[in-house]
Design an enzyme around this catalytic site. Structure first.
Site, PDB file in Angstrom:
ATOM      1  CB  CYS A  87      -9.713   4.004   5.829  1.00 26.45           C
ATOM      2  SG  CYS A  87      -7.961   4.277   6.087  1.00 26.45           S
ATOM      3  CB  CYS A 165      -1.918   8.602   4.295  1.00 24.81           C
ATOM      4  SG  CYS A 165      -2.724   7.000   4.385  1.00 24.81           S
ATOM      5  CB  CYS A 414      -5.472 -11.609   0.916  1.00 29.58           C
ATOM      6  SG  CYS A 414      -5.471 -12.000  -0.835  1.00 29.58           S
TER       7      CYS A 414
END
Ligand code: SAH
Length: 459
Positions: A87, A165, A414
């Site tokens: 992240c 996670c 994306c």
């Protein structure tokens, strides 16, 4: 534009204001127009940094302390956030993340796409930005004689153990934790990358969000897998919902996770999941969107932009396992899907049968080869949908779109930068971009997905 030489020295300590966030989540501070990228800071913040690397045109700095913090700053929830690198935006509130992603899209559409009069909608965020990923894939290693499984430390190949996670479904955490403990008990050896020895390289868990079905994949170096029987038995006894245990064999010295050989050790070869009303069979090696809830949001938008009435011929380029094609087929006369991976096309055909959808046809090949070939044979389409990988569409495909002249092009992407580049090419070839809808499929990371609607202006 000339590249500005660095106005600071290496290791110099300076106070700066942060203005912007890059596509990979670093803050940008400008000194006399020279950009320095600094991880951990946010736009609107002020802080002290040390210049660490200076190139012509841009450099990097290390954050020493913050003197003014952003109202959007939050404490990262995850205890291993700074080590992991999976992240990049946990220190930014979810509202702030959506705003940053929206700005990223608006910026590239202006700078790269040179697009005017385009409505760029605010990013559609997730109801719950945590615990969304349906797939976990962890490298396995050894430490002090015990198994560890988790993630590679940033810029290294040492594996750090991970108990949970927070962007993964809880079920995946449970599966990885239990499978690791079971393998440990039976003395399964982790793969040692430096010596190319040992057995277990990766553990992968995939969960069907809508069905509760769970698949475990063991990626091993050798076909031989000591205590396989006992390990399988324990997994089936300890993990609820398990319907498939797979072994994938990857004997190569490579960073690529999956090898070419896949064996069913127990249960089914696939697990099932639903997006909307459509059922999908997912095998160990197929690509399947990792955030099914937001995928539905994205595909609904793509379907809306396609504007289908039941009369249209539609081409779905880069169709994967047919996810978008089957969505479109509900409202189109006929859908033609094209995809480069043969196994994905097998899955796509199976998924069409599974749902009783008969107005689709799938072909294996490069979109930039197959679609020009179809066009030469006289085929046209009313609507063309593309969903390419990060590098965007091949030029030959864009060229054919401009010749084939479908009334509408729906571009799912994306990567906002390559989307902007390709929209520009199509605009110059007679299309107009009407709307862009960004969708947050990957909360806490810097990724953002977009769907764009283009319409044909010239005849
Ligand atoms: N539309 C699908 C898959 C999108 S990912 C979904 O939403 O699930 C992009 C897909 O493009 C991948 O399946 C990849 O295998 C495929 N691909 C990559 N290069 C390609 C090419 N040149 N021609 C056709 N397909 C390609």
């Amino acid at each position: 534009m000339a590249k500005i030489p660095a106005p600071v020295q290496k290791n110099e300590i300076i106070d700066v204001e942060f203005e912007d966030l890059t596509h990979d989540g670093q803050a940008v501070a400008k000194i006399e127009g020279y950009p320095l990228f600094v991880a951990g800071a946010l736009p609107g913040e002020r802080g002290r940094i040390q210049a660490t690397k200076l190139n012509k045109g841009y450099g990097f700095g290390r954050l020493i302390e913050l003197q003014k913090t952003s109202p959007f700053r939050q404490n990262p929830e995850c205890p291993i956030y700074s080590q992991c690198g999976g992240c990049q935006l946990q220190h930014l509130s979810y509202e702030g993340q959506l705003e940053a992603k929206g700005k990223q899209v608006r910026d590239v559409m202006e700078r790269i796409g040179k697009l005017k009069d385009v409505t760029i909608h605010p990013v559609l965020g997730a109801n719950n930005p945590w615990r969304y990923r349906n797939k976990a894939q962890v490298p396995v290693g050894e430490e002090n004689g015990g198994l560890v499984a988790g993630f590679y430390q940033k810029r290294s190949h040492s594996i750090i153990n991970m108990e949970q996670c927070l962007i993964q479904q809880e079920k995946s955490d449970e599966v990885i934790r239990k499978v690791k403990a079971i393998c440990q008990r039976y003395g399964v050896k982790a793969y040692d990358e430096s010596k190319h020895k040992g057995t277990l390289r990766h553990i992968m868990a995939r969960c069907g969000k809508a069905t509760g079905e769970v698949m475990v994949v063991f990626v091993t170096r050798t076909e031989d897998f000591p205590h396989k029987k006992e390990v399988i038995k324990e997994i089936t006894e300890q993990i609820d919902g398990i319907t498939s245990i797979i072994q994938n064999i990857n004997p190569k010295k490579t960073n690529v996770i999956l090898g070419d050989t896949t064996k069913v050790l127990w249960g089914n070869e696939v697990i099932y999941d639903y997006i909307g009303h459509i059922q999908f069979a997912i095998s160990a090696r197929s690509f399947y969107q990792v955030n099914p809830e937001q995928t539905k949001v994205l595909y609904d938008k793509a379907l809306e932009y396609a504007g289908l009435t039941g009369e249209e011929n539609v081409i779905d380029a880069y169709c994967g396992i047919g996810t978008i094609s089957l969505f479109l087929a509900q409202k189109a006369k006929k859908v033609y899907g094209v995809e480069i991976v043969p196994e994905a096309i097998e899955d796509a055909k199976r998924n069409a049968r599974l749902n009783g959808i008969t107005n689709v046809e799938f072909s294996v090949g490069k979109a930039e080869m197959v679609i020009p070939h179809w066009y030469k044979q006289g085929m046209t389409a009313d609507v063309l949908v593309v969903d390419p990988p990060r590098k965007g569409c091949d030029e030959a495909l864009l060229q054919t779109i401009m010749e084939m002249k479908p009334k509408r092009v729906v571009y799912v992407s994306c990567n906002p930068s390559t989307l902007a580049r390709d929209l520009r090419v199509l605009e110059d070839g007679g299309y107009k971009t009407l709307e862009i809808q960004p969708v947050d499929m990957f909360p806490m990371t810097t990724h953002v997905e977009c769907v764009a609607l283009m319409t044909r202006m010239e005849k």
